[in-house]
Enzyme design. Structure first.
Site, PDB file in Angstrom:
ATOM      1  N   ASP A 184      -0.020  -6.957   1.759  1.00  0.00           N
ATOM      2  CA  ASP A 184       1.355  -6.433   1.748  1.00  0.00           C
ATOM      3  C   ASP A 184       1.337  -4.928   2.008  1.00  0.00           C
ATOM      4  O   ASP A 184       0.286  -4.298   1.990  1.00  0.00           O
ATOM      5  CB  ASP A 184       2.018  -6.757   0.404  1.00  0.00           C
ATOM      6  CG  ASP A 184       3.539  -6.807   0.515  1.00  0.00           C
ATOM      7  OD1 ASP A 184       4.084  -6.529   1.607  1.00  0.00           O
ATOM      8  OD2 ASP A 184       4.189  -7.124  -0.496  1.00  0.00           O
ATOM      9  N   HIS A 218       9.234 -14.860   7.895  1.00  0.00           N
ATOM     10  CA  HIS A 218       9.752 -13.859   6.953  1.00  0.00           C
ATOM     11  C   HIS A 218       9.798 -12.466   7.577  1.00  0.00           C
ATOM     12  O   HIS A 218      10.793 -11.744   7.456  1.00  0.00           O
ATOM     13  CB  HIS A 218       8.892 -13.859   5.687  1.00  0.00           C
ATOM     14  CG  HIS A 218       9.216 -12.781   4.713  1.00  0.00           C
ATOM     15  ND1 HIS A 218      10.468 -12.657   4.146  1.00  0.00           N
ATOM     16  CD2 HIS A 218       8.473 -11.766   4.211  1.00  0.00           C
ATOM     17  CE1 HIS A 218      10.468 -11.604   3.326  1.00  0.00           C
ATOM     18  NE2 HIS A 218       9.278 -11.050   3.348  1.00  0.00           N
TER      19      HIS A 218
END
Ligand code: N7H
Length: 469
Positions: A167, A304
């Site tokens: 991330d 996403h």
């Protein structure tokens, strides 16, 4: 340039430590609180300038933000010009964000949260020592309403969230602050900082260089996510069953677990590309010889990453709806028992997910109470602009991005089809490169919102001159 000694450090670069505590509090004596804020607390608040070099970073970085209720409690009555902030996140719960309210942590659903201290350090002991120091300084003027301890995952999973994906790779660059890496979008500072270039709303003067912080506690159902990938593994004949499960996960996310973008490496992971900041953001979903509106061989429309930032998929390029993300995982690793049963434990001490802070100027006009269009292109630059916009009009909107050959469906990671109801089956298309019209139904939510709140992170001078007495 921006006044980096006045802007709280979490906004533009994040505190980036392995442990971070979110300490939510209620002010029970506002006069005492305000009297301790300037001389006592302010010296502990970490501005951006201190985070830029390792040798100026404090042992524990501290940031502070207030909810609307908190500001009101402090007798600050100025209108900050943001409806979502003024009404609180609970007001957005079902119709805007799609959350099922019964899953909300009671503190977020209640009225006791006036503010939050963000404390980041290398160890929990350091965090707790700084928290004790703050509590001593505040001398009983606050009580704890809730807290959430975040921590980076262990060993080689550091930097990866609980589903296993790296991330923190793509955040926008900010004009006048950061030098953009290849592919990184450059956004006006006024999208994140009130009163700076690009912020079109009238704000009180003291709010300049503050930022809205959308906090979310997002539970992740990791064993269920893993089981879904195995059960629905794709069928690329050149890949093993495990690799076909990985491929499905990568296509749902838009990046491989390493962080490599599927747009650049569609069928195999590429850890070298993932680790190269000159390349790992340098894509925009368009490819010579491929039609941006039909091609899903590189990246699904519903991924996403693509739902929450369509890049070249919006023409002209969207420069209005961006957030700076600063999340940290919370909760323990998946246990053997959970792995064996493919079900997340209901033991609260085993809950895991993402403690998610997003910085943005959230609402650009008064009209964020629109009913979300469900099946049409929903790009409207003059309504809620940041986190709530991304969740409502992009992630939760099956028709976004519009104009595509196949309706993309909602975001397979964070989207919801049941406004106000969890676990309503979702129907993303495009996940199977062999048949992009095929819908792979997702029966269960893998991310469950446990609630959150909207906060305002004032500048250090606003803390000194306006909030403190
Ligand atoms: Fe997402 N994840 O870890 O699985 N996200 N996200 N997110 N997200 C991104 O590129 C994740 C959530 C954005 O600029 C990556 O840095 C999880 C919400 C945006 O190309 C990964 C949760 C919202 C981007 C995840 C979650 C967003 C982004 C790739 C919930 C806003 C950048 C890493 C538990 C409404 C897109 C990276 C771009 C990237 C994950 C939530 C937005 C791996 C687990 C609620 C804008």
């Amino acid at each position: 340039g921006l006044n980096l000694t006045d802007i709280q450090g979490d906004i533009l670069i994040g505190m980036k430590k392995n442990k971070e505590l979110f300490f939510f509090f209620t002010i029970i004596n506002s006069t005492l609180f305000r009297s301790q804020l300037g001389s006592g607390i302010l010296p502990l608040i970490t501005p951006t300038s201190q985070l830029l070099a390792v040798d100026t970073q404090p042992t524990t970085a501290v940031n502070l933000a207030f909810s609307q209720r908190g500001l009101t409690t402090l007798d600050i009555t100025d209108d900050l010009g943001d409806t979502a902030f003024a009404n609180g996140q609970i007001d957005n719960v079902a119709s805007i964000l799609g959350d099922e309210t019964s899953n909300w942590e009671s503190a977020f659903a209640g009225t006791s949260i006036h503010g939050v201290f963000l404390l980041a350090s290398d160890t929990v002991d350091n965090v707790n020592a700084t928290l004790s120091q703050i509590q001593a300084l505040l001398n009983g003027s606050i009580t704890e309403s809730y807290s959430l301890q975040g921590q980076a995952r262990p060993a080689d999973q550091q930097g990866h969230e609980h589903f296993g994906f790296m991330d923190g790779i793509s955040n926008p660059a900010v004009t006048g602050f950061s030098t953009p890496l290849p592919g990184q979008q450059v956004i006006d500072p006024g999208l994140f900082l009130l009163g700076e270039t690009g912020d079109t709303v009238t704000r009180p003067a003291w709010a300049k260089d503050g930022s809205f912080l959308a906090f979310r506690q997002l539970q992740q159902r990791v064993p269920e996510f893993n089981k879904f990938l195995v059960d629905n593994a794709l069928s690329n004949p050149n890949l093993t069953a495990d690799q076909n499960a990985e491929l499905l996960g990568a296509r749902m996310m838009g990046r491989w677990k390493s962080g490599a973008p599927v747009d650049l490496t569609p069928t195999v992971d590429d850890p070298v590309l993932a680790a190269d900041p000159q390349r790992n953001n340098n894509f925009n979903y368009s490819h010579p010889g491929f039609d941006l509106d039909t091609d899903q061989t590189h990246c699904p429309f519903s991924a996403h990453l693509r739902k929450t930032n369509p890049r070249a998929g919006l023409n002209p390029e969207n420069t209005a709806n961006h957030i700076i993300r600063a999340g940290i995982p919370y909760g323990p690793e998946v246990t053997d028992a959970e792995n064996a049963s493919n079900v997340s434990s209901t033991d609260p001490s085993l809950e895991r997910g993402l403690a998610f802070g997003m910085h943005s100027v959230m609402v650009k006009s008064e009209s964020n109470d629109l009913v979300p269009p469900r099946c049409i292109v929903a790009y409207q630059s003059d309504i809620s602009a940041g986190f709530a916009f991304l969740q409502q009009f992009w992630a939760n909107n099956a028709g976004f991005p519009g104009g595509k050959a196949t309706q993309p469906g909602v975001d397979p990671i964070i989207g919801t089809d049941g406004l106000g109801q969890a676990d309503v089956p979702r129907s993303p298309s495009g996940l199977d490169p062999a048949d992009p019209t095929r819908i792979i139904t997702i029966e269960q939510d893998f991310v469950v919102s446990r609630g959150g709140e909207y906060f305002f992170s004032p500048s250090l001078s606003a803390i000194q001159n306006t909030l403190a007495i």
